[in-house]
Design a protein around this motif. Structure first.
Motif, PDB file in Angstrom:
ATOM      1  N   GLY A 138      -3.986 -12.776   4.155  1.00  0.00           N
ATOM      2  CA  GLY A 138      -5.211 -12.275   3.506  1.00  0.00           C
ATOM      3  C   GLY A 138      -4.885 -11.196   2.500  1.00  0.00           C
ATOM      4  N   GLU A 139      -5.952 -10.607   1.990  1.00  0.00           N
ATOM      5  CA  GLU A 139      -5.780  -9.582   0.973  1.00  0.00           C
ATOM      6  C   GLU A 139      -6.032  -8.216   1.582  1.00  0.00           C
ATOM      7  N   TYR A 140      -5.198  -7.263   1.227  1.00  0.00           N
ATOM      8  CA  TYR A 140      -5.376  -5.903   1.765  1.00  0.00           C
ATOM      9  C   TYR A 140      -5.141  -4.900   0.660  1.00  0.00           C
ATOM     10  N   HIS A 141      -5.565  -3.661   0.886  1.00  0.00           N
ATOM     11  CA  HIS A 141      -5.140  -2.603  -0.030  1.00  0.00           C
ATOM     12  C   HIS A 141      -4.894  -1.325   0.755  1.00  0.00           C
ATOM     13  N   LEU A 142      -4.382  -0.326   0.032  1.00  0.00           N
ATOM     14  CA  LEU A 142      -3.917   0.878   0.723  1.00  0.00           C
ATOM     15  C   LEU A 142      -4.490   2.151   0.143  1.00  0.00           C
ATOM     16  N   ASN A 143      -4.755   3.100   1.012  1.00  0.00           N
ATOM     17  CA  ASN A 143      -5.041   4.468   0.596  1.00  0.00           C
ATOM     18  C   ASN A 143      -3.825   5.303   0.987  1.00  0.00           C
ATOM     19  N   PHE A 144      -3.244   5.996   0.008  1.00  0.00           N
ATOM     20  CA  PHE A 144      -2.054   6.797   0.296  1.00  0.00           C
ATOM     21  C   PHE A 144      -2.384   8.277   0.254  1.00  0.00           C
ATOM     22  N   SER A 145      -1.594   9.060   0.965  1.00  0.00           N
ATOM     23  CA  SER A 145      -1.596  10.480   0.656  1.00  0.00           C
ATOM     24  C   SER A 145      -0.200  11.044   0.886  1.00  0.00           C
ATOM     25  N   VAL A 146       0.083  12.125   0.162  1.00  0.00           N
ATOM     26  CA  VAL A 146       1.362  12.777   0.358  1.00  0.00           C
ATOM     27  C   VAL A 146       1.056  14.099   1.058  1.00  0.00           C
ATOM     28  N   PHE A 175      -1.363  17.117   0.015  1.00  0.00           N
ATOM     29  CA  PHE A 175      -1.190  17.584  -1.364  1.00  0.00           C
ATOM     30  C   PHE A 175      -1.945  16.713  -2.361  1.00  0.00           C
ATOM     31  N   ASP A 176      -1.908  15.402  -2.101  1.00  0.00           N
ATOM     32  CA  ASP A 176      -2.552  14.510  -3.067  1.00  0.00           C
ATOM     33  C   ASP A 176      -2.951  13.223  -2.368  1.00  0.00           C
ATOM     34  N   GLN A 177      -4.001  12.559  -2.908  1.00  0.00           N
ATOM     35  CA  GLN A 177      -4.467  11.321  -2.313  1.00  0.00           C
ATOM     36  C   GLN A 177      -4.610  10.249  -3.377  1.00  0.00           C
ATOM     37  N   ALA A 178      -4.501   9.030  -2.957  1.00  0.00           N
ATOM     38  CA  ALA A 178      -4.722   7.922  -3.879  1.00  0.00           C
ATOM     39  C   ALA A 178      -5.433   6.814  -3.125  1.00  0.00           C
ATOM     40  N   TYR A 179      -6.761   6.783  -3.298  1.00  0.00           N
ATOM     41  CA  TYR A 179      -7.540   5.758  -2.617  1.00  0.00           C
ATOM     42  C   TYR A 179      -7.480   4.467  -3.394  1.00  0.00           C
ATOM     43  N   GLU A 180      -7.578   3.375  -2.694  1.00  0.00           N
ATOM     44  CA  GLU A 180      -7.588   2.038  -3.296  1.00  0.00           C
ATOM     45  C   GLU A 180      -6.507   1.928  -4.365  1.00  0.00           C
ATOM     46  N   SER A 181      -5.303   2.371  -3.992  1.00  0.00           N
ATOM     47  CA  SER A 181      -4.280   2.532  -5.004  1.00  0.00           C
ATOM     48  C   SER A 181      -3.544   1.241  -5.328  1.00  0.00           C
ATOM     49  N   ILE A 182      -3.277   0.459  -4.330  1.00  0.00           N
ATOM     50  CA  ILE A 182      -2.533  -0.764  -4.606  1.00  0.00           C
ATOM     51  C   ILE A 182      -2.865  -1.821  -3.569  1.00  0.00           C
ATOM     52  N   GLY A 183      -2.841  -3.057  -3.985  1.00  0.00           N
ATOM     53  CA  GLY A 183      -3.187  -4.138  -3.064  1.00  0.00           C
ATOM     54  C   GLY A 183      -1.996  -5.034  -2.813  1.00  0.00           C
ATOM     55  N   PHE A 184      -2.089  -5.848  -1.782  1.00  0.00           N
ATOM     56  CA  PHE A 184      -1.025  -6.825  -1.532  1.00  0.00           C
ATOM     57  C   PHE A 184      -1.614  -7.997  -0.768  1.00  0.00           C
ATOM     58  N   ASP A 185      -0.965  -9.132  -0.882  1.00  0.00           N
ATOM     59  CA  ASP A 185      -1.389 -10.324  -0.164  1.00  0.00           C
ATOM     60  C   ASP A 185      -0.391 -10.625   0.936  1.00  0.00           C
ATOM     61  N   VAL A 186      -0.907 -10.980   2.073  1.00  0.00           N
ATOM     62  CA  VAL A 186      -0.024 -11.510   3.099  1.00  0.00           C
ATOM     63  C   VAL A 186      -0.197 -13.021   3.060  1.00  0.00           C
ATOM     64  N   LEU A 187       0.936 -13.723   2.868  1.00  0.00           N
ATOM     65  CA  LEU A 187       0.845 -15.169   2.715  1.00  0.00           C
ATOM     66  C   LEU A 187       0.963 -15.873   4.063  1.00  0.00           C
ATOM     67  N   GLN A 188       0.482 -17.094   4.019  1.00  0.00           N
ATOM     68  CA  GLN A 188       0.577 -17.933   5.203  1.00  0.00           C
ATOM     69  C   GLN A 188       2.042 -18.327   5.441  1.00  0.00           C
ATOM     70  N   GLU A 189       2.527 -18.151   6.657  1.00  0.00           N
ATOM     71  CA  GLU A 189       3.897 -18.565   6.945  1.00  0.00           C
ATOM     72  C   GLU A 189       3.994 -20.072   6.922  1.00  0.00           C
ATOM     73  N   LYS A 190       5.115 -20.546   6.442  1.00  0.00           N
ATOM     74  CA  LYS A 190       5.283 -22.013   6.387  1.00  0.00           C
ATOM     75  C   LYS A 190       5.338 -22.586   7.797  1.00  0.00           C
ATOM     76  N   ASN A 191       6.107 -21.895   8.621  1.00  0.00           N
ATOM     77  CA  ASN A 191       6.289 -22.373   9.986  1.00  0.00           C
ATOM     78  C   ASN A 191       5.478 -21.471  10.912  1.00  0.00           C
ATOM     79  N   SER A 192       4.228 -21.839  11.122  1.00  0.00           N
ATOM     80  CA  SER A 192       3.357 -20.872  11.778  1.00  0.00           C
ATOM     81  C   SER A 192       2.857 -21.352  13.131  1.00  0.00           C
ATOM     82  N   GLY A 193       3.671 -22.051  13.840  1.00  0.00           N
ATOM     83  CA  GLY A 193       3.294 -22.400  15.196  1.00  0.00           C
ATOM     84  C   GLY A 193       2.254 -23.494  15.246  1.00  0.00           C
ATOM     85  N   ILE A 194       1.201 -23.279  15.989  1.00  0.00           N
ATOM     86  CA  ILE A 194       0.287 -24.385  16.278  1.00  0.00           C
ATOM     87  C   ILE A 194      -0.822 -24.549  15.251  1.00  0.00           C
TER      88      ILE A 194
END
Lengths: 425, 287
Positions: free
Chosen positions: A363-371, A384-403
């Protein structure tokens, strides 16, 4: 089949910037074109209505080629980001201003509740203002008179009805305004974010009244709101506007989903952190400048890796750490991490952040960071600093994903590891 | 099928516009709003003032006193056998009505941007209500004029109106049309460029001096004949001179001047209406 309102190719152009000698020049040029029977030269230009982009032209299309139809008795919800053109559309519908091109045809009177209590005069009493406001909205005196008791009762301001409106609380003013408007009898009612001010009891009452209007009395309601749950409960159909164009037009629930999916366009490769990412003022002794994602083919068993550029703005040499929260597509916080700490000496330093076992489902996710520095345990934790909704990433479906072939989102955001072994007693 | 359907549309919102797009049926539907605006204007102007409606009297009275001191006592402008104070009060009363209609109409769009930006009603209601509520104030000031008229009559002055008094309603109408016309033109021109707003304030006070308010028309003819045309072709001077002529039987009245004024008033009003109409649809974008 009974279409009561039809918008055909409506567009609205606005000029950016201030009115001055520049506009005078354009006006004269426009006039000169009209005199010679030519088309307005500035209708050919105009940028897309994207609030955050840099303006490249003097004109902008707040709305461009909008087409839709509304049937009688339908409640249409209009949603979109700030500046997507919702209010412009309502202004055109309620005849406050005319479209630049295209036309809106209607078979019924349109009354607008762009902001309720329009025409209220602070010196006049509540009762006098009911007449005043009713008249502004197009009712005749006799019409108002016959509904006066009902209106006062609905507003719930009976005690103050002979007191000047300037003594009213803001909530009471809204109540009175909505009460008048709700008793209007237009065939089409245009409502813009009116329920925001009233208390819970009144909001319920107002929503109920709007439902009655459409189901009981067959009125058509156009409703603009940022409150997705009231759009879902009130409306049958939805219109999603984005950058001045129709993004989606269909059922209300589908529209809301479509809107929520598309509002968070967070970069997935690299992002430079600006003030837009900070929700409160940060001290910035250490500042997050840039984030790169190295997660192109991310799967459940591969680590999530980010490269983060930290800028050091002070001579502090405390060990800093990166903390963060992973958020899913519906805006729900899934989990957080607190990294170990390092000391940064350079003015600008790239750091490498790794989350080894995330177990996130596809699925799709994103991150809030802070230092940050310090520890919560010793209560000297400083952000010291924050970065909301700073970067996103996708987790892909594994090819070999069991059942299963595809992860079902209904199973949740985390795919736990599990092992099954024979257990000898 | 398609044709039949499109015939049923109640109205269409589009950028196209006719030269004069006045929907009288619609204005009639909103008559209660007009009445309420007029009432609101009258009731709320002097709220939270101590002297209240007395302000309606004070302004013309003091202006008339100052005019009498300056123009008649110092500058020695003759007013015939009419008491100078009454002469000035008559001129000021008429002038005030025009002036008020003009200045209030001229900021129709800027002053009402708030309400115009939220709800639709025929925009022309606003200038109309200004003229009508101004009529109320004009009526009150006429009463003061009447009181002093009677006072001077009992003092033994030979005052009498003449048969022109029958034209009184026409004169009021001409004043209203002139004020509306000029006001609507200015209001339309100020929606985008505010330069005219600055001008209106001092232009009206200058206009008063070439409108024969503090002096009779004959004085200009006699003392500066070269500039007499400025006053002669000024429809307002015609109205004010005509107004004094009908109630005090003093000054010059010509039918040609009367019809000239009537034509100019109607012409200016129609021109104002056209310009106002062109502006009202989109002004909210630039105001």
């Amino acid at each position: 089949m009974n279409v009561i309102l039809k918008a055909e190719n409506i567009s609205k152009q606005y000029r950016l910037g201030t009115v001055g000698t520049g506009t005078l020049k354009h006006d004269l040029n426009r006039w000169w074109h009209t005199v010679r029977g030519k088309e307005d030269p500035y209708l050919q230009v105009g940028g897309v209505n994207d609030r955050s982009a840099k303006a490249t032209e003097d004109y902008v299309w707040a709305l461009r080629d909008i087409n839709f139809e509304v049937k009688k008795g339908e409640v249409l919800g209009i949603i979109g980001k700030n500046g997507a053109g919702k209010s412009t559309l309502l202004k055109l519908l309620s005849r406050v201003t005319a479209p630049t091109s295209g036309s809106i045809k209607t078979k019924g009177r349109i009354a607008s509740l762009l902001e309720i209590g329009t025409g209220f005069h602070p010196e006049l009493t509540g009762r006098e203002n009911i007449f005043m406001n009713g008249a502004v909205l197009g009712m005749t005196r006799t019409e108002i008179k016959s509904k006066l008791d009902e209106i006062i009762d609905f507003s719930g301001c009976e005690m103050y009805i002979d007191t000047p409106v300037k003594r009213y609380s803001s909530g009471m003013t809204v109540r009175l305004g909505f009460a008048v408007a709700a008793h209007l009898e237009p065939e089409i009612l245009v409502v813009d974010e009116v329920l925001a001010v009233g208390d819970a009891e009144f909001q319920k009452k107002a929503i109920g009244k709007m439902q009655d209007l459409s189901t009981g009395e067959g009125r058509t309601v156009l409703f603009v709101s940022h409150n997705m749950s009231s759009i879902k409960t009130l409306c049958e159909r939805g219109l999603v506007l984005d950058n001045g164009a129709i993004d989606f037009f269909g059922g209300a629930i589908e529209s809301v989903d479509h809107y929520l999916l598309n509002t968070k366009a967070i970069p997935k490769k690299e992002n430079t952190i600006s003030e837009n990412h900070r929700r409160q003022k940060t001290s910035k002794e250490f500042q997050i400048v840039k984030i790169q994602s190295l997660n192109e083919n991310l799967q459940q068993d591969t680590p999530i890796i980010f490269h983060i550029l930290i800028k050091k703005n002070s001579s502090l040499s405390v060990p800093i750490s990166i903390t963060g929260t992973i958020v899913n597509q519906s805006g729900l916080d899934i989990g957080s991490f607190f990294s170990d700490s390092i000391i940064v000496y350079e003015e600008e330093q790239w750091v490498d952040l790794k989350i080894p076992n995330h177990n996130l489902s596809p699925g799709e996710y994103h991150l809030n960071f802070s230092v940050a520095a310090g520890s919560l345990k010793e209560s000297n934790f400083i952000i010291f600093d924050q970065a909301y909704e700073s970067i996103g990433f996708d987790v892909l479906q594994e090819k070999n994903s069991g059942i299963f072939i595809k992860w079902n989102k209904g199973w949740g955001d985390i795919h736990f590891n599990s092992k099954l072994r024979k257990y000898e007693v | 099928m398609n044709n039949k359907e499109s015939d049923d549309w109640l109205y269409e919102i589009s950028p196209k516009r006719k030269l004069i797009d006045l929907n009288f049926k619609e204005i009639w539907q909103y008559r209660d709003l007009l009445i309420m605006f007029v009432k609101r204007d009258i009731v709320t102007v002097y709220k939270q003032t101590i002297l209240g409606p007395l302000w309606f009297f004070i302004q013309p009275l003091f202006t008339a006193i100052i005019f009498t001191l300056v123009f008649n006592n110092i500058a020695n402008i003759p007013t015939g056998n009419i008491p100078p104070f009454l002469f000035n009060l008559a001129g000021i009363t008429a002038w005030n009505y025009f002036n008020q209609s003009l200045t209030q109409t001229s900021n129709t769009f800027t002053a009402n941007a708030g309400i115009f930006g939220k709800v639709y009603f025929p925009r022309v209601i606003m200038p109309l209500k200004t003229v009508i509520s101004g009529l109320f104030k004009f009526g009150i000031q006429l009463l003061i004029l009447l009181v002093f008229y009677l006072y001077f009559l009992f003092q033994g002055f030979d005052l009498q109106p003449n048969s022109n008094l029958l034209l009184f309603p026409v004169y009021v109408l001409m004043m209203a049309l002139l004020g509306l016309g000029a006001g609507m033109i200015i209001s339309a021109l100020t929606t985008k460029y505010r330069d005219l707003t600055v001008m209106v304030g001092f232009a009206t006070s200058l206009l008063m001096y070439i409108s024969a308010v503090p002096y009779p028309f004959s004085e200009v003819n006699e003392k500066i004949p070269s500039l007499a045309w400025l006053v002669k072709y000024n429809p307002l001077a015609q109205i004010i001179e005509g107004f004094r002529y009908m109630i005090l039987d003093t000054g010059i009245f010509t039918w040609s001047g009367f019809f000239y004024t009537l034509v100019v008033s109607i012409g200016l009003f129609l021109l104002g209406l056209i310009i106002f109409n062109r502006t009202e649809k989109n002004f909210i974008d630039t105001v």
